[in-house]
Design an enzyme around this catalytic site. Sequence first.
Site, PDB file in Angstrom:
ATOM      1  NE  ARG A 131      -8.883   9.320  -6.608  1.00  0.00           N
ATOM      2  CZ  ARG A 131      -7.665   9.144  -6.109  1.00  0.00           C
ATOM      3  NH1 ARG A 131      -7.037   7.996  -6.306  1.00  0.00           N
ATOM      4  NH2 ARG A 131      -7.066  10.110  -5.435  1.00  0.00           N
ATOM      5  CG  ASP A 171     -10.124   0.716 -15.238  1.00  0.00           C
ATOM      6  OD1 ASP A 171     -10.793   1.306 -16.106  1.00  0.00           O
ATOM      7  OD2 ASP A 171      -9.498   1.313 -14.352  1.00  0.00           O
ATOM      8  CE  LYS A 190      -8.561  -1.666 -12.108  1.00  0.00           C
ATOM      9  NZ  LYS A 190      -7.660  -0.535 -11.903  1.00  0.00           N
TER      10      LYS A 190
END
Length: 339
Positions: A105, A181, A204
């Site tokens: 990430r 998303d 979002k």
Amino acid sequence: MPTPTEPKLIAGNANKPLADAIARRMSLYRGVDQAPVEARVERFNDGEIFVEVFENVRGEDMFIIQPTSNPANDNLMELLIISDALRRSSADRITAVIPYFGYARQDRRTKARTPISAKLVANMLTGAGIERVLTMDLHAAQIQGFFDIPVDNLYASPIFALDVKTQFKDQMDELMVVSPDVGGVARARELAKRINAPLSIVDKRRENPGEVAEMTVIGDVKDKICLIVDDICDTAGTLCKAAQVLMDKGAKEVHSYITHGVMSGPAVERVTNSVMKSLVLTDTIQPTKAISKASNIRIVPTAPIFTQAILNIWNGTSVSSLFEDKTLTPIYESLYHMD
């Protein structure tokens, strides 16, 4: 004549059940014992990691099975030290089988003075003597470019497609695949194509990191069975909120298909108490007891696809062929009986 290399497995402590499942399948496929190489992966009293390999690995094609899940730093160091031990023992080639690639990430700089940790991890793996990486559903595809060695990235969507066709075989016309998303649209679209279903998106907006202020559904989900598709479920806060938003928009049911069940903090409790009828995870990260006991969480195995990928790497055949139904279905036929 040189002795041909043999594929040999070795496992750290991160996910031994998966390593054992891969070994059992390899033994079945090859007709010879493929039990993981005997080794000691332990800690000194101060927490330092010690590795000792008890079998001869000289000239062998070694596959280290070790996701870098929680505790990420310990599991990463185990992987690096095992690789160093194998390299110094004259292994012919070392492949890191990392079902869940931690630090993925952190693949870009989103703010000033922040690291690109995924690139750092790639450098560390290469420096430890790893010559090839096999993983599943990298958080960002560009991470493959962080390596100067071959990277094979498997996908969970073909497995999920088999599961969907089995679980919802009489309701295929009612399905709607949902991306939680905008960034995950490509992943959701891949599953939607495989099951011939329409695609919707939950957009979002965040006020602060980790806090979702507003969610908007793009697409008509009224009276649809919604399948949320994503690669990682961490605390499950966003996932459960997205499921609630879909139900509020008239969805008939909400199910989720997530590749890596990080499931930290209150995740299991949130999922159990949510409007989701089911959450399907793979076993790239070893499920906790709480996950195994949860009534609305199911686990699908990845050992069949990882086993075949390892054998394909060893014998020099295509890994990408495993993304095709005609290749993948036979190795999952014991789980999914497709008409």
